[in-house]
Design an enzyme around this catalytic site. Sequence first.
Site, PDB file in Angstrom:
ATOM      1  N   CYS A 137       0.924  -1.206   0.045  1.00 12.86           N
ATOM      2  CA  CYS A 137      -0.052   0.048   0.127  1.00 12.86           C
ATOM      3  C   CYS A 137       0.969   1.267  -0.097  1.00 12.86           C
ATOM      4  O   CYS A 137       2.028   1.212   0.440  1.00 12.86           O
ATOM      5  CB  CYS A 137      -0.886   0.070   1.096  1.00 12.86           C
ATOM      6  N   GLY A 195      -0.131   0.415  -5.296  1.00 15.56           N
ATOM      7  CA  GLY A 195      -1.369  -0.470  -5.127  1.00 15.56           C
ATOM      8  C   GLY A 195      -2.422   0.172  -6.049  1.00 15.56           C
ATOM      9  O   GLY A 195      -2.532   1.273  -5.954  1.00 15.56           O
ATOM     10  N   ASN A 242       0.007   0.644   5.542  1.00 16.50           N
ATOM     11  CA  ASN A 242       0.878   0.144   4.655  1.00 16.50           C
ATOM     12  C   ASN A 242       1.699  -1.044   5.558  1.00 16.50           C
ATOM     13  O   ASN A 242       2.291  -0.610   6.571  1.00 16.50           O
ATOM     14  CB  ASN A 242       1.954   1.127   4.034  1.00 16.50           C
ATOM     15  N   GLY A 243       1.500  -2.180   4.912  1.00 20.40           N
ATOM     16  CA  GLY A 243       2.408  -3.113   5.681  1.00 20.40           C
ATOM     17  C   GLY A 243       1.529  -4.337   5.998  1.00 20.40           C
ATOM     18  O   GLY A 243       0.710  -4.797   5.789  1.00 20.40           O
ATOM     19  N   TYR A 252      12.937  -2.187  -6.492  1.00 22.16           N
ATOM     20  CA  TYR A 252      12.015  -2.464  -7.260  1.00 22.16           C
ATOM     21  C   TYR A 252      10.701  -1.483  -7.150  1.00 22.16           C
ATOM     22  O   TYR A 252      10.149  -0.524  -7.721  1.00 22.16           O
ATOM     23  CB  TYR A 252      11.413  -3.624  -7.375  1.00 22.16           C
TER      24      TYR A 252
END
Length: 456
Positions: free
Chosen positions: A10, A36, A108-109, A249
């Site tokens: 996210c 996302g 996020n995570g 990336y």
Amino acid sequence: MTGDDLREACGVFGIWQDPAAFTKAYWGAFSLQHRGQESAGVAVMNEGKIAVAKGMGLLQDAVKLDAALRGSAAISHVRYSTTGESSAMNAQPLLMHTRFGPLALAHNGNLVNHERLRRQLEAEGAIFQGTSDSEVLAHLVARRPESDLATALKEAARQLSGGFAFVVLSREGVFGIRDPLGIRPLVLGRIPGGAWVLASETCAFDMVGAHMMREVEPGELVRITASGVESVRFAERMAERACAFEVIYFARPDSLAQGESMHLKRRLLGKQLALEAPAPADVVVGVPDSSLPAAMGYAEASGLPFDFGLVKNRYIARTFIAPDPEWRAQGVQLKLSAVKEVVEGRRVALIDDSLVRGTTSRHIVRLLRSAGAKEVHMRIASPPYRDPCHYGIDTSRAGELAARHLSLEALTARVGADSLAFLSPEGLMAALGSDRWCLACFGRGYPVPVEEEEDG
Ligand code: SF4
């Protein structure tokens, strides 16, 4: 990599005290869209009430910019699910009504202890709205005995384990929380003379005219209110273990990691790769877009010419980035084309940032060969991806990780290249410039013990 194998969990954004909070939260999330694409949303505080606009799909489909939610504080979110199914009920920000007033939360995570916490909370009567692990924080906060929100959030954050970055919107301010090892990123910025902002990546600051102030520290909770920014620690200082895959990336090349340019770091990865794994080639070609900086670095260090031997189709519909395995193999053929004039009759050094399943690589090698490449020597600008991530990156299940089960020879045969070589873990650390990175997926051990298998 074309984005078929690894998916970011996210992206989050938050802004406090700005008359255009909704618009800025919208554009902040827009610049994080690469993190996302399944769902997106914005929550805005106006006169003590929070309004949320969210839905499935890209931000532009999920939230209409002309929704023009008014307010002076907002948070926003883009989501790819790692835990919890991909559905509207798990779209964020989540809105909860607590004794601290309404709270909106974006995450996020991945919490490695979420299943245990969830079971405990449900046993105590908590009713969850969705199946994602993000709600756990809100329920923990709601149950804290403390009378002020910052302390309740701090104590709740202590109970979490894993890689996480939260932004929380409340009546008193916007909060940012980053996990004790700093696995997931969160940065603090400021619009000159104006609002404070929080984001997963600095590219969101550029979008809203904010300057990077600093990273939120691992184990730190920042509270942004009318009086400014206050810092509270909820965990002891430990050696940082930021996700190395952000550099390899995930992050946008114009973002900064630990104060340094992602683009330049990726070039260094390519240079290091050229030193470790030279290729008998005539031209260096990178897999667009994420591998191009590494390919440029490889060309610089090897003295070989760099060229655009692969081009990306910019108009692929969202279907092909949806988390549906059946579309993945099909998608890659539509995503990339080989440039015959660059590769025909030549030995190609093909640079990719990572290799996860190997299926995408096989398609790319085939593409180059059908465009006339004489030989294809594949070089990967990261070490073999052997172990699944438990901290918010969907790497698929361990059984699908090609380097976990196959020898280098078998992998070379699987991708159909004339030769294949990876960057070493030592080379990765040398290029990253420190040992403050999580390298768990490269077989270097999990920095946070994994309690339970998540379903993502
Ligand atoms: S295991 Fe890999 S992908 Fe997951 S946080 Fe660590 S470096 Fe990033």
